[in-house]
Design a protein around this motif. Structure first.
Motif, short mmCIF file in Angstrom:
data_model
loop_
_atom_site.label_atom_id
_atom_site.label_comp_id
_atom_site.label_asym_id
_atom_site.label_seq_id
_atom_site.Cartn_x
_atom_site.Cartn_y
_atom_site.Cartn_z
N ASP A 240 0.86 -1.18 0.00
CA ASP A 240 0.00 0.00 0.00
C ASP A 240 0.90 1.23 0.00
OD1 ASP A 240 -2.23 1.61 0.20
OD2 ASP A 240 -2.63 1.16 2.30
N ILE A 241 0.32 2.41 -0.25
CA ILE A 241 1.11 3.64 -0.20
C ILE A 241 1.11 4.22 1.21
CG2 ILE A 241 1.19 6.07 -0.90
CD1 ILE A 241 0.42 5.24 -3.68
N GLU A 242 -0.07 4.49 1.74
CA GLU A 242 -0.16 5.19 3.01
C GLU A 242 -0.07 4.21 4.17
OE1 GLU A 242 -3.30 8.09 3.02
OE2 GLU A 242 -2.28 9.24 1.46
N MET A 243 1.16 4.08 4.69
CA MET A 243 1.42 3.19 5.83
C MET A 243 2.25 3.96 6.85
SD MET A 243 2.33 -0.52 4.14
CE MET A 243 3.69 0.05 3.13
N PRO A 244 2.19 3.55 8.13
CA PRO A 244 2.99 4.25 9.15
C PRO A 244 4.49 3.98 9.01
CG PRO A 244 1.83 2.37 10.11
CD PRO A 244 1.36 2.49 8.69
N ASN B 142 16.53 -6.75 -6.58
CA ASN B 142 16.02 -7.64 -7.64
C ASN B 142 14.52 -7.88 -7.54
OD1 ASN B 142 18.42 -7.98 -8.95
ND2 ASN B 142 19.05 -9.68 -7.64
N CYS B 143 13.95 -7.56 -6.39
CA CYS B 143 12.52 -7.76 -6.16
C CYS B 143 11.71 -6.71 -6.93
CB CYS B 143 12.30 -7.63 -4.64
SG CYS B 143 10.59 -7.47 -4.18
N LYS B 144 10.67 -7.15 -7.60
CA LYS B 144 9.79 -6.21 -8.32
C LYS B 144 8.75 -5.66 -7.35
CE LYS B 144 10.21 -8.83 -12.64
NZ LYS B 144 11.29 -8.06 -13.23
N VAL B 145 8.50 -4.35 -7.42
CA VAL B 145 7.56 -3.71 -6.50
C VAL B 145 6.23 -3.43 -7.20
CG1 VAL B 145 7.13 -1.65 -5.09
CG2 VAL B 145 9.39 -2.70 -5.07
N ILE B 146 5.15 -3.81 -6.51
CA ILE B 146 3.80 -3.48 -6.98
C ILE B 146 3.14 -2.61 -5.92
CG2 ILE B 146 1.50 -4.36 -7.60
CD1 ILE B 146 2.83 -7.01 -8.39
N ILE B 147 2.63 -1.47 -6.34
CA ILE B 147 1.85 -0.61 -5.43
C ILE B 147 0.39 -1.01 -5.61
CG2 ILE B 147 1.07 1.76 -5.00
CD1 ILE B 147 3.96 1.40 -4.12
N LEU B 148 -0.26 -1.33 -4.50
CA LEU B 148 -1.69 -1.68 -4.52
C LEU B 148 -2.38 -0.69 -3.58
CD1 LEU B 148 -3.87 -3.75 -5.48
CD2 LEU B 148 -3.44 -4.97 -3.36
N THR B 149 -3.18 0.20 -4.15
CA THR B 149 -3.71 1.31 -3.34
C THR B 149 -5.12 1.70 -3.75
OG1 THR B 149 -3.20 3.58 -2.63
CG2 THR B 149 -2.68 3.04 -4.90
N THR B 150 -5.75 2.52 -2.91
CA THR B 150 -7.06 3.08 -3.28
C THR B 150 -6.87 4.44 -3.93
OG1 THR B 150 -7.17 3.91 -1.02
CG2 THR B 150 -8.50 1.99 -1.49
N LEU C 204 -5.08 -0.63 -8.51
CA LEU C 204 -6.06 -0.10 -7.56
C LEU C 204 -6.76 -1.24 -6.83
CD1 LEU C 204 -7.50 2.83 -9.71
CD2 LEU C 204 -5.74 2.93 -7.95
N LYS C 205 -7.07 -1.00 -5.55
CA LYS C 205 -7.65 -2.05 -4.70
C LYS C 205 -9.04 -2.50 -5.16
CE LYS C 205 -5.12 -1.17 -0.46
NZ LYS C 205 -5.12 -0.49 0.83
N ASP C 206 -9.71 -1.69 -5.95
CA ASP C 206 -11.06 -2.11 -6.37
C ASP C 206 -11.04 -2.99 -7.62
OD1 ASP C 206 -10.43 -0.14 -8.18
OD2 ASP C 206 -12.12 1.18 -7.69
N SER C 207 -9.84 -3.40 -8.05
CA SER C 207 -9.75 -4.32 -9.20
C SER C 207 -10.22 -5.71 -8.78
CB SER C 207 -8.31 -4.43 -9.69
OG SER C 207 -7.74 -3.17 -9.88
N PRO C 208 -10.79 -6.51 -9.70
CA PRO C 208 -11.20 -7.88 -9.35
C PRO C 208 -9.99 -8.72 -8.95
CG PRO C 208 -12.02 -7.23 -11.53
CD PRO C 208 -11.09 -6.16 -11.07
#
Length: 199
Positions: free
Chosen positions: A54-58, A73-81, A101-105
């Motif tokens: 997620d983006i907004e984390m403490p 080497n790790c690929k990063v995926i942002i999953l957010t609203t 986006l989190k609302d994706s199936p």
């Protein structure tokens, strides 16, 4: 097997996402984090194929963590609203492999992971439309000025920090207000924060 570290500060969502992805035969969750700092540590320990966060984390945001993992080497995926152009811009600069986006199936999510592991990038279509519509109009110097304003610095302090005159600072502020089509500094800062161009 695609090995994934998940980072999400909402415990229920973290558990649900992990359970959902573990149902896929070729995906294994090897670590779960509740903030960006934990995510970076887990990636270094586990050496996963993917870190999805997620983006907004403490403690450390997903974008800060992505920037730190840029050369890993790790690929990063942002999953957010948040479909915000500024966030998307920062994510692309951090070389993330996916911005979803989190609302994706859910089946779309697993397929996107497979596409990303194969070496391609996956960005949510809404973001690409947004990015072309709402590009950040400010120059790097104008951004420096508005960031200093956002942390409460006055004209004199900004001038001192950037080694320019107070008159030049006032000129920059005037140009910023014009470009953003706002009436004052507070509106300018709010507009930039809302777009995700500054935090």
């Amino acid at each position: 097997m695609i090995r994934i570290v998940l980072a999400e500060d909402q415990t229920m969502l973290l558990g649900a996402l992990g359970a959902l992805l573990n149902l896929e035969e070729d995906i294994e969750i090897v670590g779960k984090a509740s903030n960006g700092e934990e995510a970076v540590r887990l990636v270094k320990e586990q050496q996963p194929d993917i870190c999805m966060m997620d983006i907004e984390m403490p403690i450390k945001s997903g974008l800060d963590a992505a920037e730190e993992l840029k050369d890993n080497n790790c690929k990063v995926i942002i999953l957010t609203t948040f479909a915000r152009t500024g966030y998307f811009e920062r994510a692309r600069n951090a070389k993330v492999s996916g911005y979803l986006l989190k609302d994706s199936p859910s089946e779309e999510l697993a397929n996107s992971i497979r596409v990303i592991v194969s070496g391609r990038k996956v960005y949510s279509p809404e973001l690409i439309d947004l990015a072309y519509k709402n590009e950040n109009p400010l120059t790097e110097r104008e951004e420096q000025v508005i960031r200093l304003l956002a942390v409460g610095k006055n004209t004199k302090e900004i001038a001192k920090e950037l080694y320019i005159t107070t008159g030049t600072v006032r000129n920059y502020i005037s140009v910023i207000l014009d470009k953003l089509e706002v009436g004052n500094r507070i509106e300018a800062i709010a507009k930039l924060k809302d777009s995700g161009w500054i935090e």
